[in-house]
Design an enzyme around this catalytic site. Structure first.
Site, PDB file in Angstrom:
ATOM      1  N   CYS A 242       8.110   1.029  -0.510  1.00 30.83           N
ATOM      2  CA  CYS A 242       7.836   0.759   0.843  1.00 30.83           C
ATOM      3  C   CYS A 242       9.590   0.833   1.359  1.00 30.83           C
ATOM      4  O   CYS A 242      10.559   1.812   1.179  1.00 30.83           O
ATOM      5  CB  CYS A 242       7.296  -0.236   1.487  1.00 30.83           C
ATOM      6  SG  CYS A 242       7.128  -0.291   3.159  1.00 30.83           S
ATOM      7  N   HIS A 321       2.262   1.577   0.148  1.00 30.26           N
ATOM      8  CA  HIS A 321       1.785   0.493  -0.751  1.00 30.26           C
ATOM      9  C   HIS A 321       0.658   0.884  -1.530  1.00 30.26           C
ATOM     10  O   HIS A 321      -0.504   0.589  -1.301  1.00 30.26           O
ATOM     11  CB  HIS A 321       1.627  -0.913   0.123  1.00 30.26           C
ATOM     12  CG  HIS A 321       2.589  -1.390   0.904  1.00 30.26           C
ATOM     13  ND1 HIS A 321       3.428  -2.340   0.361  1.00 30.26           N
ATOM     14  CD2 HIS A 321       3.491  -1.127   1.968  1.00 30.26           C
ATOM     15  CE1 HIS A 321       4.371  -2.747   1.166  1.00 30.26           C
ATOM     16  NE2 HIS A 321       4.323  -2.038   2.160  1.00 30.26           N
ATOM     17  N   GLU A 323      -0.246  -1.116  -3.971  1.00 31.86           N
ATOM     18  CA  GLU A 323      -1.020  -2.156  -4.459  1.00 31.86           C
ATOM     19  C   GLU A 323      -2.341  -2.576  -3.098  1.00 31.86           C
ATOM     20  O   GLU A 323      -2.977  -3.187  -3.265  1.00 31.86           O
ATOM     21  CB  GLU A 323      -0.118  -3.692  -4.512  1.00 31.86           C
ATOM     22  CG  GLU A 323       0.143  -4.191  -3.258  1.00 31.86           C
ATOM     23  CD  GLU A 323       1.534  -3.395  -2.587  1.00 31.86           C
ATOM     24  OE1 GLU A 323       1.802  -3.855  -1.792  1.00 31.86           O
ATOM     25  OE2 GLU A 323       1.704  -2.215  -3.136  1.00 31.86           O
TER      26      GLU A 323
END
Length: 348
Positions: A242, A321, A323
């Site tokens: 990011c 992202h 995750e």
């Protein structure tokens, strides 16, 4: 209690006030995520911003401390259409209204968020106040001119954290999410360092990672991080997520630009030309494609072509992202690929 949303274009919207009675100010942005409201509110990347939830119903499931992405709520305020403010307490032991009061976060409900999102999409991000009095709010300074990273990071200095992997990563923390740190610890051990640390004084690590964070990547306060990365291009493997991708691109000599309204949500599709991945986004800046140099653009956003992944021989970074939290897990391969590249570099 009546409360108002006052925007920089002169719009005044009345609604129902809940949360803290303080006045909130920030850049007005929206997320299209339909779940994960607590994760979004505690994401450090939202520092300096008032968050509009495009999903009409918010807080219709209990608050759970385990999903918080930082110790505190990071947004400057929230705007909702239909918030269940008295939802029975979850593991935090608080309903939504009391939780926001304790966190010092103002909120406004009963707003036509569909209309507000369309307004932002058509005209671009606004600056706004959430206040009990609609008068006396004529000054709208740019929150992005501040050093927002300093407000986003929970811990300053350098700290070693033992993870499940033997390889040590210099983790430059610009406002990282808890889920991101947890995912990294599944693969590596970390040397956590805030942006104001003496990065050149840190040694005995195998690769560099630059985290997510808030604000303008070209802010003067981040120039030491950019210069540190410049000195390490081709020396150590460099990775980022990011905001970290934007910082890395600046180190390579590219430029970034402020997007009209950004990408925020858990349903953004990106492609490498062969496969499509559904990903979670939270960024208001992007890399200028006309300034790309010395690296390859591997993935782009399907809707607007925004650069979403860059790489070269010893560098790899994504704008989204992997995750998630909230969001899909299509791209969690990123962490395994980081580990593979770090191992290859360590073995020479």
């Amino acid at each position: 209690m009546k409360r108002y949303l006052i925007t920089s274009d002169g719009t005044v919207i009345a609604g129902y006030g809940y949360g803290s009675p303080v006045t909130g100010y920030g850049e007005l942005v929206f997320t299209t995520s339909m779940t994960g409201y607590l994760e979004s509110m505690t994401d450090p990347s939202y520092v300096g911003q008032i968050l509009v939830f495009a999903s009409p119903t918010i807080a219709n499931y209990e608050l759970r401390k385990g999903v918080m992405e930082s110790d505190r709520v990071k947004v400057s305020g929230i705007v909702t259409r239909d918030a269940h403010i008295n939802m029975p307490a979850g593991t935090l032991g608080l309903d939504f209204d009391r939780f926001l009061r304790d966190e010092g976060i103002p909120a406004i409900d009963g707003v036509d968020t569909r209309l507000l999102v369309r307004k932002i999409r058509q005209g671009g991000v606004l600056r706004a106040y959430i206040a009990d009095d609609p008068q006396g709010h004529s000054d709208f300074p740019d929150p992005m001119s501040e050093n927002l990273v300093a407000r986003a990071v929970d811990a300053r200095g350098v700290k070693n954290i033992r993870g499940k992997g033997e390889r040590r990563i210099l983790f430059i923390d610009l406002g990282s999410k808890k889920t991101l740190r947890d995912m990294m610890l599944e693969h590596f051990s970390l040397i956590m360092a805030s942006a104001d640390s003496d990065l050149d004084a840190i040694d005995k690590y195998d690769a560099i990672f630059v985290s997510n964070g808030p604000g303008d990547p070209d802010h003067p306060s981040l120039r030491p991080v950019v210069n540190f990365l410049k000195r390490n291009i081709g020396v150590k493997p460099i990775f980022g997520i990011c905001f970290g991708l934007q910082i890395i691109a600046l180190a390579y000599g590219s430029k970034t630009y402020k997007m009209k309204f950004g990408h925020r949500g858990s349903n953004h599709a990106v492609t490498d030309g062969n496969r499509i991945y559904v990903t979670t986004h939270n960024h208001g800046y992007a890399v200028d494609p006309d300034t790309v140099r010395d690296f390859h653009v591997r993935e782009r956003d399907i809707n607007d072509g925004t650069i979403e992944m860059i790489e070269d021989g010893m560098m790899m970074a994504v704008q989204y992202h992997p995750e998630a939290s909230p969001g899909p897990h299509d791209t969690r391969w990123f962490f395994s690929e980081m580990r593979r590249r770090t191992e290859d570099a360590a073995k020479g």
